[in-house]
Design an enzyme around this catalytic site. Structure first.
Site, short mmCIF file in Angstrom:
data_model
loop_
_atom_site.label_atom_id
_atom_site.label_comp_id
_atom_site.label_asym_id
_atom_site.label_seq_id
_atom_site.Cartn_x
_atom_site.Cartn_y
_atom_site.Cartn_z
N GLY A 1 7.49 8.91 1.56
CA GLY A 1 6.75 7.87 0.86
C GLY A 1 6.18 8.38 -0.44
O GLY A 1 6.53 9.47 -0.88
N SER A 2 5.32 7.59 -1.06
CA SER A 2 4.73 8.00 -2.34
C SER A 2 3.79 6.92 -2.84
O SER A 2 3.85 5.77 -2.40
CB SER A 2 5.81 8.22 -3.42
OG SER A 2 6.76 9.17 -3.03
N ASN A 3 2.94 7.30 -3.80
CA ASN A 3 2.23 6.35 -4.64
C ASN A 3 2.73 6.53 -6.07
O ASN A 3 2.79 7.67 -6.56
CB ASN A 3 0.72 6.60 -4.63
CG ASN A 3 0.12 6.55 -3.23
OD1 ASN A 3 0.38 5.63 -2.48
ND2 ASN A 3 -0.68 7.56 -2.90
N ASN B 1 5.37 2.06 -1.46
CA ASN B 1 6.43 1.96 -0.45
C ASN B 1 6.53 0.62 0.24
O ASN B 1 7.29 0.48 1.20
CB ASN B 1 6.34 3.09 0.59
CG ASN B 1 6.21 4.44 -0.04
OD1 ASN B 1 5.21 5.13 0.15
ND2 ASN B 1 7.19 4.83 -0.83
N ARG C 1 -2.06 1.63 2.35
CA ARG C 1 -2.05 2.37 1.08
C ARG C 1 -1.79 1.44 -0.09
O ARG C 1 -2.39 1.61 -1.18
CB ARG C 1 -0.99 3.47 1.11
CG ARG C 1 -1.45 4.79 1.64
CD ARG C 1 -0.46 5.90 1.34
NE ARG C 1 0.84 5.68 1.91
CZ ARG C 1 1.96 5.48 1.22
NH1 ARG C 1 1.93 5.45 -0.10
NH2 ARG C 1 3.11 5.30 1.84
#
Length: 801
Positions: free
Chosen positions: A234-236, A508, A538
């Site tokens: 995942g990621s931001n 995501n 998130r």
């Protein structure tokens, strides 16, 4: 379509011969390649071992990257090459375990799958013909082999010193590692299902009905970003344009959440071809390009996209032969291929592992009984992966490294080289962009409906995000759009892109809320991602943080997002789940009082005093994690249900007015207190005491929280998620993190690589940046030449090649 080896797997030649052969292969057809030793590459290191590589062309860049990366990670690379060659059993034992796809399998299983899937001739035919790409890959192979030659077998780190499995790389090896990277979220993730597939021993009816939640949990184990327990890549990624930054220039946050071990680790580098290329950032795997980074005009990052990378096909079988399937009334025999590992791969006294694989025109046959996808006498299932033979990513990242604007950054991805990722970026002129230009099978909503399989298989799309199409009709093949660079994939013109002077974000979830104040792109295939569904915490936390900053509600001065504000926001470590539920829990605790058990009262006391963050100092943060891990799955746990008209703030609250929910919540709270105590910690233990890593003899606290807590700074303990006697063994999450803006000189970047440049525990570059991460200190990245020279450590290394 998945590859199938047409010839028996040939063991690589001895090291010296292999090196000579690989050199000849790499130089074949390249009559203009200068003689070895006539050119050179320079490698410089700055603080924390960041590599700055300068050469006159991309072959030199590839050479320098591979050499410098091997200095830090040679054992990791050598083991990954074992995986790509299908040789883990021979050297590491058939029962040993290795990373593969999105999980772990035995070495024998990995070898069987790899030997069945890989076909070097097919990979070579699919290779990118771009001269710079070919040169970079050629240089990478030669640079890695040069390092092995210079270090010698006894000069390597302890993990692989003198090991017979450390051998030179070939062009085919590198191609195989690229293929593994492309399919890791599809076919490789479902490798266990491919290995499980076998014709039914006797005539059996169709698979029995499977509980929808059970099927979803089973399928989530093989998904990039569908597992609510976390563990998915995942990621931001956030980008801000001129309307919302104080200087009117672009600003980018890149915060990928990836494994801390293995080939998906990032590695920092700065690449320069004078007058042609100047790009800095990080890459993963064995790559000669910057994957996340910046140049003087643009900055970008990636997040894992919600797009589907594969579809399954439900096969209608001949009732008299479960290895014959029917398409448009025509009987077709499956292709069977038996793979037997070499004798030396077996344990002493045992027979080598063997497996017969079955494939169809739709791809390999799989079996997932726990998801309701078993191979029966009447039905079977095949997987088709759109990213197999995707060799386009290197060219895309090369063009991105030279992009001068967001428009050029977007155009660089027009070849559909981005396999399974979104791109979020901004340029110095203040344009921000979100783009999902990844590879997604071209299946429209209409075709999805028209090609529905059996009712049970069709439900899997809604319950588990798994696309199953009717394999008994040729009309259910993916659409072939002539404008698509990837055959059968949705072309870029029909993928979601948002360009704005305001802001965009992705954590995501799908493209739907890239900016919730803008209309989402229309007429997008449902395989790209859903709209109108609950968002992960998130995503919601990120949007609220951005909106709070731009409205001036976050306690910081002004109402613009500058680089300093952005660095502060991402490291606040707010626990969004705590923010959503703790008011209701604390109120219910006060009302219940002495009617609660002793452990429940303790939980109430600790969590009522908790500051609702996942900072190292936060007392009670571990207790909340163990509480919410289970409480989030209770029936009707939310007081305010999801409202698609208010997706950023719903669902919310705890439904403590419903007696069954109230009782279940308090029981879960008491169980969490018992779990923390059983691990050997007090219920109010601060996060710093349970979430640590020892670096050079010193215990370093690790900030951040788990996926289900909605902490932007996500860290996880894969393999042992619940609290144990040693706390949490963090091995996944925030990895390379960058904040990049621009001034009159060009980029102004600060970054961290949480685990450092090296995987060698004895290296000074192993986890040397973790103390910075713990203390929320950022490392200014030296992009401009005077800054490189000011930070340079040691003498430059010049290599002739």
């Amino acid at each position: 379509m998945p590859l199938n080896t047409k010839a028996p797997f040939a063991m690589p030649a001895p090291a010296g011969i292999a090196l000579a052969v690989s050199t000849l292969v790499l130089l074949a057809g390249c009559a203009s390649t200068p003689a070895p030793g006539s050119r050179s590459v320079t490698i410089e290191r700055t603080a924390h071992g960041i590599a700055h590589i300068t050469a006159n062309d991309y072959e030199g860049i590839g050479y320098g990257i591979a050499y410098a990366h091997a200095q830090d990670n040679v054992c990791q690379t050598a083991e990954h090459l074992l995986t790509a060659r299908g040789e883990r059993s021979r050297f590491l034992g058939p029962e040993g375990m290795g990373e593969f796809g999105l999980g772990r399998m035995s070495n024998a299983q990995i070898d069987l799958f790899v030997r069945n899937h890989m076909d070097d001739a097919v990979l070579a035919k699919a290779a990118d013909t771009d001269p710079e790409v070919r040169a970079a890959l050629r240089g990478y192979v030669a640079g890695y082999n040069r390092y092995l030659q210079d270090a010698g077998p006894n000069g390597l780190p302890e993990a692989c010193r003198g090991k017979p499995w450390v051998r030179p790389m070939t062009a085919s090896d590198l191609s195989r590692t690229t293929e593994l990277s492309m399919i890791q979220g599809g076919l490789a993730a479902l490798a266990p299902a491919v290995l499980e597939a076998a014709p039914p021993a006797a005539k059996t009816s169709a698979a029995e009905a499977v509980d929808a939640r059970q099927a979803a949990i089973e399928i989530a184990r093989f998904s990039f970003n569908a597992n609510p327990e976390g563990g998915e890549l995942g990621s931001n990624g956030w980008a801000f344009g001129r309307n919302v930054t104080p200087d009117g220039r672009g600003l980018v946050l890149g915060n990928p959440h990836f494994p801390w071990f293995g080939t998906n680790r990032f590695w920092e580098m700065h690449l320069t071809i004078p007058g042609s290329l100047d790009v800095m950032g990080a890459t993963g795997g064995l790559s000669p390009t910057v994957a996340i980074g910046f140049n003087k005009d643009v900055a970008w990052t990636h997040t894992v996209s919600t797009g589907k990378r594969f579809t399954l096909y439900e096969l209608k079988l001949d009732p008299n032969d479960p290895t014959t399937y029917i398409v448009d009334g025509q009987r077709k025999k499956m292709t069977a291929r038996t793979v037997v590992l070499p004798a030396e791969s077996a344990a002493p006294g045992a027979q080598p592992a063997r497996k017969t694989f079955y494939s169809t025109e739709w791809g390999p046959v799989i079996s997932m009984p726990r998801a309701g996808l078993a191979w029966s006498a009447t039905a079977a299932y095949s997987i088709r992966d759109a990213n197999s033979l995707n060799t386009r990513s290197a060219r895309a990242w090369m063009k991105m490294g030279r992009a001068r604007s967001i428009a050029e950054l977007r155009d660089a991805m027009g070849n559909q080289g981005m396999p399974w990722i979104n791109t979020i970026g901004a340029d110095r002129n203040g344009n921000a962009m979100y783009a999902d230009l990844s590879v997604v099978p071209d299946v429209s909503a209409e075709q999805l409906s028209a090609c529905a399989p059996s009712p049970a298989a069709a439900k899997l799309f809604a319950t588990a995000g798994l696309v199953v199409l009717d394999g008994s009709r040729a009309a259910c093949d993916w659409k072939r759009d002539s404008t698509a660079a990837s055959p059968g994939a949705i072309p870029p013109a029909r993928m979601p892109v948002v360009v704005t002077p305001d802001w965009v974000q992705n954590s995501n979830d799908s493209f739907w809320l890239a900016n919730p104040h803008m209309a989402a792109p229309a007429n997008i295939s449902p395989l790209v991602g859903p709209m109108g569904v609950p968002q992960r915490l998130r995503t919601r936390s990120g949007i609220l943080e951005i909106e709070g900053r731009l409205a001036g509600r976050d306690g910081l001065p002004g109402n613009k997002m500058g680089a300093e504000e952005l660095r502060n926001v991402i490291f606040r470590d707010k626990n969004h789940a705590g923010e959503l539920v703790m008011d209701d829990l604390a109120a219910a605790c006060r009302s219940a009082g002495a009617s609660l058990s002793a452990d429940q009262q303790t939980g109430c006391r600790v969590l009522s005093a908790w500051n609702r963050t996942s900072t190292p100092q936060a007392k009670g943060a571990p207790l909340f994690r163990e509480f919410w891990r289970k409480a989030k799955d209770l029936p009707k746990v939310w007081r305010v249900p999801f409202d698609p008209a208010r997706p950023v703030v719903t669902p919310a609250g705890l439904d403590m007015a419903t007696p069954a929910t109230r009782d279940a919540v308090f029981k879960t709270l008491g169980d969490a207190v018992a779990a923390v105590r059983a691990a050997g910690f007090a219920p109010d233990v601060p996060l710093a005491d349970v979430q640590t890593r020892v670096v050079k003899g010193q215990k370093v606290a690790i900030p951040g929280g788990d996926e289900f807590e909605g902490v932007l700074n996500k860290v996880e303990s894969q393999g042992q998620p619940v609290i144990g006697p040693k706390g949490y063994n963090i091995n996944f999450g925030t990895s390379y993190i960058q904040v990049v803006g621009f001034d009159e000189r060009g980029p102004v970047a600060q970054a961290l690589l949480t685990y450092g440049q090296s995987t060698d525990p004895a290296s000074p570059r192993a986890f040397d940046q973790l103390p910075l991460f713990s203390e929320r200190k950022w490392l200014p990245l030296p992009f401009h030449r005077p800054d490189v020279e000011a930070q340079r450590e040691g003498a430059p290394l010049q290599l002739a090649y």
